[in-house]
Design a protein around this motif. Structure first.
Motif, short mmCIF file in Angstrom:
data_model
loop_
_atom_site.label_atom_id
_atom_site.label_comp_id
_atom_site.label_asym_id
_atom_site.label_seq_id
_atom_site.Cartn_x
_atom_site.Cartn_y
_atom_site.Cartn_z
N PHE A 1 -3.71 1.14 6.97
CA PHE A 1 -2.44 1.84 6.81
C PHE A 1 -2.62 3.35 6.72
CE2 PHE A 1 0.91 3.16 3.59
CZ PHE A 1 1.90 3.35 4.53
N ALA A 2 -3.51 3.80 5.83
CA ALA A 2 -3.70 5.24 5.63
C ALA A 2 -4.20 5.91 6.91
CB ALA A 2 -4.67 5.49 4.49
N GLY A 3 -5.14 5.29 7.58
CA GLY A 3 -5.66 5.85 8.83
C GLY A 3 -4.59 5.92 9.90
N PHE A 4 -3.76 4.89 10.00
CA PHE A 4 -2.69 4.87 10.99
C PHE A 4 -1.69 5.99 10.73
CE2 PHE A 4 1.66 3.43 11.98
CZ PHE A 4 1.57 3.38 13.36
N ILE A 5 -1.26 6.15 9.48
CA ILE A 5 -0.28 7.18 9.14
C ILE A 5 -0.85 8.57 9.41
CG2 ILE A 5 0.98 8.25 7.25
CD1 ILE A 5 2.20 5.64 8.28
N GLU A 6 -2.10 8.79 9.03
CA GLU A 6 -2.73 10.09 9.24
C GLU A 6 -2.73 10.46 10.72
OE1 GLU A 6 -7.17 12.03 8.97
OE2 GLU A 6 -6.61 10.57 7.45
N GLU A 7 -3.05 9.49 11.58
CA GLU A 7 -3.14 9.78 13.00
C GLU A 7 -1.78 9.91 13.66
OE1 GLU A 7 -5.62 8.06 16.85
OE2 GLU A 7 -6.25 7.64 14.81
N GLU B 1 0.85 -1.19 0.00
CA GLU B 1 0.00 0.00 0.00
C GLU B 1 0.88 1.24 0.00
OE1 GLU B 1 -3.39 0.09 2.70
OE2 GLU B 1 -2.90 -1.97 3.26
N THR B 2 0.42 2.31 -0.66
CA THR B 2 1.19 3.56 -0.72
C THR B 2 0.32 4.71 -0.24
OG1 THR B 2 0.54 4.02 -3.02
CG2 THR B 2 2.56 2.72 -2.67
N ILE B 3 1.01 5.78 0.22
CA ILE B 3 0.30 6.99 0.62
C ILE B 3 1.16 8.19 0.28
CG2 ILE B 3 1.19 6.87 2.99
CD1 ILE B 3 -1.47 8.14 3.89
N PRO C 1 10.54 4.46 1.27
CA PRO C 1 10.25 5.56 0.33
C PRO C 1 9.84 4.98 -1.02
CG PRO C 1 12.33 5.93 1.49
CD PRO C 1 11.92 4.52 1.79
N PHE C 2 8.88 5.65 -1.66
CA PHE C 2 8.36 5.15 -2.93
C PHE C 2 8.11 6.35 -3.83
CE2 PHE C 2 5.00 3.29 -5.70
CZ PHE C 2 5.68 2.16 -6.10
N GLY C 3 9.20 6.91 -4.34
CA GLY C 3 9.08 8.11 -5.14
C GLY C 3 9.08 9.34 -4.25
N LYS C 4 8.88 10.48 -4.86
CA LYS C 4 8.92 11.75 -4.15
C LYS C 4 7.72 11.89 -3.20
CE LYS C 4 9.23 16.75 -4.90
NZ LYS C 4 9.22 17.85 -5.89
N ASN C 5 8.03 12.06 -1.91
CA ASN C 5 7.02 12.32 -0.88
C ASN C 5 5.96 11.22 -0.78
OD1 ASN C 5 8.32 14.79 -0.42
ND2 ASN C 5 7.06 15.83 -1.93
N THR C 6 6.31 10.02 -1.15
CA THR C 6 5.39 8.88 -1.05
C THR C 6 6.09 7.74 -0.32
OG1 THR C 6 4.29 9.48 -3.13
CG2 THR C 6 3.98 7.23 -2.35
N VAL C 7 5.36 7.08 0.57
CA VAL C 7 5.90 5.90 1.25
C VAL C 7 4.98 4.72 0.97
CG1 VAL C 7 7.02 7.19 3.11
CG2 VAL C 7 4.65 6.44 3.39
N LYS C 8 5.58 3.54 1.06
CA LYS C 8 4.78 2.33 0.88
C LYS C 8 4.93 1.44 2.11
CE LYS C 8 8.13 -0.73 -1.47
NZ LYS C 8 8.36 -1.56 -2.66
N LEU C 9 3.86 0.73 2.41
CA LEU C 9 3.87 -0.26 3.48
C LEU C 9 4.27 -1.59 2.85
CD1 LEU C 9 3.20 -1.21 6.39
CD2 LEU C 9 0.86 -1.60 5.59
N ALA C 10 5.48 -2.06 3.16
CA ALA C 10 5.97 -3.31 2.58
C ALA C 10 5.61 -4.51 3.44
CB ALA C 10 7.49 -3.23 2.39
N GLU C 11 5.68 -4.32 4.78
CA GLU C 11 5.37 -5.41 5.70
C GLU C 11 4.62 -4.84 6.90
OE1 GLU C 11 8.74 -7.98 6.63
OE2 GLU C 11 9.81 -7.14 4.91
N LYS C 12 3.77 -5.68 7.48
CA LYS C 12 3.00 -5.29 8.66
C LYS C 12 3.20 -6.34 9.75
CE LYS C 12 -1.40 -7.58 7.53
NZ LYS C 12 -1.46 -8.41 8.75
N PRO D 1 5.91 17.24 1.89
CA PRO D 1 7.34 17.09 2.21
C PRO D 1 7.62 17.05 3.71
CG PRO D 1 7.08 18.61 0.39
CD PRO D 1 5.69 18.30 0.88
N ALA D 2 6.93 17.90 4.48
CA ALA D 2 7.16 17.90 5.93
C ALA D 2 6.73 16.58 6.56
CB ALA D 2 6.40 19.06 6.58
N GLU D 3 5.58 16.06 6.13
CA GLU D 3 5.11 14.78 6.64
C GLU D 3 6.07 13.65 6.23
OE1 GLU D 3 0.27 15.65 6.49
OE2 GLU D 3 1.29 14.73 4.78
N PHE D 4 6.54 13.72 4.98
CA PHE D 4 7.45 12.69 4.49
C PHE D 4 8.75 12.68 5.29
CE2 PHE D 4 10.87 11.29 1.63
CZ PHE D 4 10.39 10.06 1.23
#
Length: 585
Positions: free
Chosen positions: A500-506, A452-454, A480-491, A458-461
């Motif tokens: 994933f998105a909800g966790f990162i946001e919080e 999954e990616t989000i 890191p997955f490109g500019k200002n994007t991260v991916k979840l590789a393992e959980k 830049p500040a958040e990244f």
């Protein structure tokens, strides 16, 4: 001996700086405001070590004359106002004449400015000023170096680089949103972080900042009355956030904080948003400067409205109208996408006949029943006393039922226990993770077949990238997955589900970034558990219900979730009979 001492000018300046210069972002705010007041159409901000080592701002504004440059760093010198009457109708961002003086008390400064006639260079080292000719024809460049270098007591209270840069980024973004006709660039440690060309579109500026995060997810606000004009954008109800970090308020193009405006917006959203979810909004208010007092906060962050009731009502009405229009458009769109139906008598008869042919009556054994359709075990869930304890639990048999796809009800002796399934699963997952952490064993991870990616700012990244090794200890492998994007590789392998998105946001909230703190570790694990747990509204199978109940009462603290919400509510047989008037006569 006198008890009252007259303080030295140098000490007075440092005390005054404490009100104006709280952290590097405070300096950035004051410098940007001066540049905008000077009519700049281009700003370039350079940061080193999150502002600790260097804050440099270059603009193409009107610049200063030699005489003005000499006075600029003295206390209470300003070009913005000249008398008391001006104070009642302020239209500039700055007006007190204390920012440069305060900054020079806690940092070294090099300022070079030109106004097409004069070019002046002012250097202040250890609060000693030197002036010599400069080389800039028009505009101003100011460098603030070694902030708090002479005030170690202040320096030690600064947070991590990622946190301080997040504050700088927030100030930069707020002014970029308020001044669309101005181009903004931000460089951090020699890397270009933000590049916002001038534009006449708020949507374009928002896209430049957040990418596609808000694309087609914002409703337009328009409200025009004799005393107040309101414009802007706000998120649609389904895009509610877990925090208020995407709420921006501007008064006459001044970024402000206002509990009054925030409450007006959230009141308008009240009936459309889930509890503890907040709208994103970009609201611009235009009022007569004489109807607002902007001189009520040391850093000019808050204002006082002359007629709070009318402002509150106007904002609430504007937001309600925007929401109503947005919902109508959504409904129209949904209806327009519905497939064509044959509403002729023949078509209707054909569909009814098909439904009759496919209908099969339920057998008596499949008929839902309030209790008997649930798990049907024997009577006792627990053989312990009132306080459930791990070592006294017995699960020979019990009755249980799920209601509203949210709550589980079980019978225990002379009581019914109502259990919140999400809170229960949250407690179970929290204790599983903490048990692993406390055992000093690495959490086993599970690779995702489709990572999954989000996309982040830049500040958040930067904040998240800095903490990736710490998240690995929790079994969360981010890359890191490109500019200002991260991916979840393992959980974490022990968690079945993971939002994933909800966790990162919080977790990107500032207080969760200092992960080494024990209290914050608890908050992050609690957040991780929350976003990995069964949600309210999900139908559970009988085996899942049984397993959850057993795991819950094997927990150390089965009565509350990690965030403090109750998990279990009890109803005694006696209370039930009282309500049915079976006792008490």
């Amino acid at each position: 001996m006198n008890k009252i001492n007259k303080l030295s000018p140098q000490l007075v300046a440092k005390i005054a700086a404490g009100e104006v210069v709280e952290r590097p972002a405070s300096v950035v705010k004051e410098l940007i405001e001066n540049s905008l007041d000077a009519g700049s159409t281009s700003l370039e901000l350079y940061i080193q070590k999150a502002g600790r080592a260097l804050i440099e701002l270059r603009d193409n504004g009107s610049g200063m004359s030699l005489e003005d440059a000499e006075l600029a760093f003295e206390q209470h010198t300003t070009s913005k106002i000249s008398n008391e009457e001006d104070l009642s109708k302020i239209i500039t961002l700055g007006f007190r004449g204390e920012a440069l003086s305060s900054i020079s008390a806690v940092a070294d400064i090099l300022l070079e400015t030109g106004n097409l006639k004069d070019s002046t260079l002012v250097e202040i080292l250890n609060q000693r000023q030197q002036i010599r000719p400069g080389k800039i024809e028009k505009g101003t460049t100011i460098k603030v170096q070694e902030l708090f270098g002479r005030v170690p007591a202040r320096k030690k209270f600064l947070r991590s680089d990622s946190t301080e840069f997040k504050h700088i980024s927030d100030i930069f973004i707020r002014h970029a949103l308020a001044n669309l006709a101005v181009s903004f660039k931000l460089f951090a440690d020699d890397k270009l972080v933000y590049n916002f060309p001038s534009t006449n579109s708020l949507e374009t500026r928002i896209f430049d900042i957040w990418g596609g995060r808000y694309k087609d997810k914002l409703a337009r606000i328009t409200y025009d009355a004799p005393q107040i004009k309101i414009t802007g954008l706000l998120s649609k109800p389904e895009e509610a956030r877990r925090d208020r970090s995407a709420q921006f308020i501007f008064l006459n193009n001044r970024p402000i904080s206002s509990n009054l405006i925030t409450k007006a917006v959230e009141d308008a959203f009240h009936s459309t948003h889930p509890e503890r979810r907040y709208p994103a909004f970009f609201i611009f208010l235009e009022l007569d400067p004489e109807s607002v007092d902007v001189n009520v906060h040391p850093r000019k962050l808050e204002v006082k409205f002359g007629n709070t009731n009318s402002v509150f009502s106007a904002v609430k009405h504007a937001v309600e109208h925007a929401l109503s229009s947005s919902m109508k458009d959504t409904v129209k769109q949904q209806f327009s996408q519905q497939p064509n139906m044959n509403y002729s008598p023949q078509g209707l008869h054909s569909r009814l006949s098909e439904r009759r042919r496919s209908y099969r009556p339920s057998s008596p054994n499949n008929t839902p029943n309030f209790i008997q359709g649930s798990l049907n075990f024997s009577r006792a869930l627990l053989e312990s006393d009132e306080n459930i304890k791990k070592d006294t639990l017995k699960f020979d048999s019990f009755k249980a039922a799920q209601f509203f796809n949210t709550y589980i009800v079980i019978e225990r002796e002379e009581k019914l226990l109502f259990i919140d399934q999400h809170a229960a699963d949250e407690r179970i997952n929290y204790e599983k993770i903490m048990k692993k952490i406390n055992s000093d064993k690495a959490l086993e991870t599970q690779a995702l077949l489709t990572p999954e990616t989000i996309e982040l700012t830049p500040a958040e990244f930067n904040s998240l990238k800095e903490k990736m090794p710490e998240f690995e200890k929790l079994g969360i492998i981010l890359e890191p997955f490109g500019k200002n994007t991260v991916k979840l590789a393992e959980k974490p392998a022990i968690l079945k589900n993971f939002d994933f998105a909800g966790f990162i946001e919080e977790v990107l909230c500032e207080e969760l970034l200092e992960i080494n703190n024990k209290k914050v570790l608890h908050l992050i694990v609690a957040t991780l558990a929350c976003h990995s747990s069964i949600r309210a509204g999900r139908k559970m199978h009988q085996e899942e219900v049984e397993t959850m109940i057993k795991q819950l009462f094997a927990c150390e603290k089965p009565y509350s979730c990690p965030h403090g919400r109750p998990i279990i509510w009890e109803l005694s047989k006696n209370e039930l009979e009282k309500n049915f008037k079976r006792t008490g006569f």
